[in-house]
Design a protein around this motif. Structure first.
Motif, PDB file in Angstrom:
ATOM      1  N   SER A   1     -74.104  11.417 -17.173  1.00 26.72           N
ATOM      2  CA  SER A   1     -72.723  11.597 -17.635  1.00 26.72           C
ATOM      3  C   SER A   1     -71.781  10.617 -16.951  1.00 26.72           C
ATOM      4  CB  SER A   1     -72.253  13.025 -17.342  1.00 26.72           C
ATOM      5  OG  SER A   1     -72.316  13.310 -15.949  1.00 26.72           O
ATOM      6  N   HIS A   2     -72.191  10.102 -15.788  1.00 27.90           N
ATOM      7  CA  HIS A   2     -71.349   9.201 -15.013  1.00 27.90           C
ATOM      8  C   HIS A   2     -71.831   7.752 -15.078  1.00 27.90           C
ATOM      9  CE1 HIS A   2     -69.817  13.010 -13.689  1.00 27.90           C
ATOM     10  NE2 HIS A   2     -68.905  12.432 -12.939  1.00 27.90           N
ATOM     11  N   PHE A   3     -72.686   7.439 -16.053  1.00 27.82           N
ATOM     12  CA  PHE A   3     -73.037   6.049 -16.333  1.00 27.82           C
ATOM     13  C   PHE A   3     -71.919   5.497 -17.209  1.00 27.82           C
ATOM     14  CE2 PHE A   3     -77.992   6.428 -16.068  1.00 27.82           C
ATOM     15  CZ  PHE A   3     -77.871   6.892 -14.766  1.00 27.82           C
ATOM     16  N   ILE A   4     -70.928   4.901 -16.604  1.00 32.50           N
ATOM     17  CA  ILE A   4     -69.762   4.414 -17.333  1.00 32.50           C
ATOM     18  C   ILE A   4     -69.444   2.984 -16.913  1.00 32.50           C
ATOM     19  CG2 ILE A   4     -68.770   6.707 -17.689  1.00 32.50           C
ATOM     20  CD1 ILE A   4     -66.947   6.221 -15.325  1.00 32.50           C
ATOM     21  N   THR A   5     -68.565   2.344 -17.675  1.00 30.36           N
ATOM     22  CA  THR A   5     -68.199   0.954 -17.400  1.00 30.36           C
ATOM     23  C   THR A   5     -66.703   0.772 -17.563  1.00 30.36           C
ATOM     24  OG1 THR A   5     -70.331   0.212 -18.275  1.00 30.36           O
ATOM     25  CG2 THR A   5     -68.612  -1.453 -18.063  1.00 30.36           C
ATOM     26  N   ALA A   6     -66.085   0.112 -16.597  1.00 30.26           N
ATOM     27  CA  ALA A   6     -64.688  -0.299 -16.707  1.00 30.26           C
ATOM     28  C   ALA A   6     -64.666  -1.783 -17.060  1.00 30.26           C
ATOM     29  CB  ALA A   6     -63.949  -0.062 -15.392  1.00 30.26           C
ATOM     30  N   THR A   7     -63.818  -2.146 -18.008  1.00 31.33           N
ATOM     31  CA  THR A   7     -63.731  -3.534 -18.452  1.00 31.33           C
ATOM     32  C   THR A   7     -62.301  -4.031 -18.288  1.00 31.33           C
ATOM     33  OG1 THR A   7     -65.462  -3.108 -20.078  1.00 31.33           O
ATOM     34  CG2 THR A   7     -64.186  -5.109 -20.372  1.00 31.33           C
ATOM     35  N   PHE A   8     -62.170  -5.261 -17.769  1.00 26.08           N
ATOM     36  CA  PHE A   8     -60.831  -5.819 -17.573  1.00 26.08           C
ATOM     37  C   PHE A   8     -60.873  -7.324 -17.792  1.00 26.08           C
ATOM     38  CE2 PHE A   8     -62.849  -6.382 -13.500  1.00 26.08           C
ATOM     39  CZ  PHE A   8     -62.336  -7.560 -12.995  1.00 26.08           C
ATOM     40  N   GLN A   9     -59.693  -7.928 -17.786  1.00 25.30           N
ATOM     41  CA  GLN A   9     -59.577  -9.365 -18.022  1.00 25.30           C
ATOM     42  C   GLN A   9     -58.470  -9.946 -17.149  1.00 25.30           C
ATOM     43  OE1 GLN A   9     -57.651 -10.506 -21.708  1.00 25.30           O
ATOM     44  NE2 GLN A   9     -59.158 -12.119 -22.055  1.00 25.30           N
ATOM     45  N   MET A  10     -58.729 -11.115 -16.575  1.00 27.41           N
ATOM     46  CA  MET A  10     -57.697 -11.879 -15.876  1.00 27.41           C
ATOM     47  C   MET A  10     -57.618 -13.236 -16.565  1.00 27.41           C
ATOM     48  SD  MET A  10     -58.354 -10.753 -11.904  1.00 27.41           S
ATOM     49  CE  MET A  10     -56.788 -11.400 -11.324  1.00 27.41           C
ATOM     50  N   THR A  11     -56.536 -13.496 -17.243  1.00 21.07           N
ATOM     51  CA  THR A  11     -56.466 -14.664 -18.128  1.00 21.07           C
ATOM     52  C   THR A  11     -56.599 -15.994 -17.397  1.00 21.07           C
ATOM     53  OG1 THR A  11     -54.041 -14.609 -18.004  1.00 21.07           O
ATOM     54  CG2 THR A  11     -55.089 -13.448 -19.848  1.00 21.07           C
ATOM     55  N   ASP A  12     -56.300 -16.031 -16.100  1.00 18.28           N
ATOM     56  CA  ASP A  12     -56.355 -17.298 -15.371  1.00 18.28           C
ATOM     57  C   ASP A  12     -57.432 -17.323 -14.293  1.00 18.28           C
ATOM     58  OD1 ASP A  12     -55.271 -15.512 -13.587  1.00 18.28           O
ATOM     59  OD2 ASP A  12     -53.704 -16.865 -12.874  1.00 18.28           O
TER      60      ASP A  12
ATOM     61  N   SER B   1     -63.999   5.993 -10.723  1.00 21.01           N
ATOM     62  CA  SER B   1     -63.589   6.908 -11.780  1.00 21.01           C
ATOM     63  C   SER B   1     -63.546   8.324 -11.225  1.00 21.01           C
ATOM     64  CB  SER B   1     -64.582   6.845 -12.945  1.00 21.01           C
ATOM     65  OG  SER B   1     -64.295   7.822 -13.918  1.00 21.01           O
ATOM     66  N   ASP B   2     -62.607   9.121 -11.736  1.00 22.69           N
ATOM     67  CA  ASP B   2     -62.541  10.516 -11.283  1.00 22.69           C
ATOM     68  C   ASP B   2     -63.280  11.463 -12.221  1.00 22.69           C
ATOM     69  OD1 ASP B   2     -60.849  10.615 -13.466  1.00 22.69           O
ATOM     70  OD2 ASP B   2     -59.078  11.272 -12.345  1.00 22.69           O
ATOM     71  N   GLY B   3     -64.141  10.908 -13.055  1.00 23.75           N
ATOM     72  CA  GLY B   3     -64.969  11.719 -13.943  1.00 23.75           C
ATOM     73  C   GLY B   3     -66.013  10.837 -14.601  1.00 23.75           C
ATOM     74  N   GLY B   4     -66.809  11.447 -15.477  1.00 17.55           N
ATOM     75  CA  GLY B   4     -67.789  10.682 -16.232  1.00 17.55           C
ATOM     76  C   GLY B   4     -67.246  10.389 -17.618  1.00 17.55           C
ATOM     77  N   ARG B   5     -68.121  10.178 -18.577  1.00 16.62           N
ATOM     78  CA  ARG B   5     -67.672  10.004 -19.950  1.00 16.62           C
ATOM     79  C   ARG B   5     -66.982  11.290 -20.403  1.00 16.62           C
ATOM     80  NH1 ARG B   5     -72.742   8.438 -19.808  1.00 16.62           N
ATOM     81  NH2 ARG B   5     -73.461  10.118 -21.167  1.00 16.62           N
ATOM     82  N   VAL B   6     -66.051  11.159 -21.321  1.00 13.13           N
ATOM     83  CA  VAL B   6     -65.202  12.298 -21.687  1.00 13.13           C
ATOM     84  C   VAL B   6     -66.003  13.438 -22.313  1.00 13.13           C
ATOM     85  CG1 VAL B   6     -63.300  13.017 -23.175  1.00 13.13           C
ATOM     86  CG2 VAL B   6     -63.143  10.882 -21.895  1.00 13.13           C
ATOM     87  N   HIS B   7     -66.941  13.121 -23.183  1.00 11.92           N
ATOM     88  CA  HIS B   7     -67.742  14.170 -23.838  1.00 11.92           C
ATOM     89  C   HIS B   7     -69.241  13.858 -23.687  1.00 11.92           C
ATOM     90  CE1 HIS B   7     -64.029  15.600 -25.528  1.00 11.92           C
ATOM     91  NE2 HIS B   7     -63.859  14.532 -26.270  1.00 11.92           N
ATOM     92  N   PRO B   8     -69.816  13.952 -22.490  1.00 15.30           N
ATOM     93  CA  PRO B   8     -71.235  13.633 -22.296  1.00 15.30           C
ATOM     94  C   PRO B   8     -72.122  14.662 -23.000  1.00 15.30           C
ATOM     95  CG  PRO B   8     -70.342  14.636 -20.321  1.00 15.30           C
ATOM     96  CD  PRO B   8     -69.184  14.423 -21.252  1.00 15.30           C
ATOM     97  N   ARG B   9     -73.134  14.165 -23.703  1.00 17.64           N
ATOM     98  CA  ARG B   9     -74.011  15.079 -24.450  1.00 17.64           C
ATOM     99  C   ARG B   9     -75.472  14.650 -24.391  1.00 17.64           C
ATOM    100  NH1 ARG B   9     -69.823  13.728 -27.574  1.00 17.64           N
ATOM    101  NH2 ARG B   9     -70.952  12.754 -29.295  1.00 17.64           N
TER     102      ARG B   9
END
Length: 204
Positions: A145-156, A170-178
């Motif tokens: 349930s906590h196998f998650i990924t944050a994605t971001f971008q820095m243009t320069d 993260s303060d949790g896992g995926r919102v609706h893990p099943r």
């Protein structure tokens, strides 16, 4: 470290709804990213990376960890991870060198009371590329349930002679893990194997 550090950025995202269904508890992810000059840039092939690792990794780990826990206190953190991206004039080994040392990772792990390894990405890209920070539960590595990924971008960033480093929480896992946890799969597969190996019982 001051002469290498160009900037620090933070990215905060909170998910309230997924798949058309409201989250029982909204989930927030935080990423802290630092852009530094590649200390090995312009030197050709450097055999011994250790002196710069010892000089930079602890200071960067402390600074980035402090920024993250200011946004998400350690007791709130459930999942974590890290990433390093080197610019096009550097080696992937240069990116890896800064984050793949306990002098960097242990500062983050200790601040959030984690015991699991920090999952990671390390790659070479140009400025503005989307960067992924993979995360797992900070102490229960099989908790999917906590196998998650944050994605971001820095243009320069990263420029050709820079390294972009990131830590995420993260303060949790995926919102609706099943889906089942890894250990549940293992138990089911062991049970299936035992059933298939058992001799057939004749009917009387």
């Amino acid at each position: 470290m001051k002469q290498e550090l160009r900037k620090i950025a933070t990215f905060v995202e909170t998910t309230y709804r997924e798949g058309g269904k409201a989250a029982e508890t909204p989930v927030t992810t935080v990423v802290v990213a630092a852009v530094i000059r590649n200390p090995w840039a312009g030197q050709g092939f450097v055999e011994n990376l250790r002196p710069e690792i010892l000089r930079l990794a602890p200071a960067l780990g402390a600074l980035m960890t402090q920024r993250l826990v200011e946004l998400m206190p350690g007791e709130r953190v459930q999942a974590y991870g890290k990433a390093a991206v080197v610019g096009t004039n550097g080696e992937i080994e240069h990116a890896s060198a800064i984050i793949h040392t306990l002098r960097f990772g242990n500062l983050f792990r200790s601040a959030v009371n984690g015991t699991a390894f920090l999952p990671f990405t390390n790659t070479r890209v140009g400025p503005g590329t989307l960067v992924s920070v993979p995360m797992i539960h900070k102490s229960e590595t099989g908790k999917r349930s906590h196998f998650i990924t944050a994605t971001f971008q820095m243009t320069d960033a990263p420029a050709a002679d820079e390294i972009l480093l990131a830590i995420g929480a993260s303060d949790g896992g995926r919102v609706h893990p099943r889906i089942a946890d890894r250990f549940q799969d293992m138990e089911e597969m062991a049970s299936d194997a035992a059933g298939a190996a058992a001799p057939a019982v004749p009917n009387h």
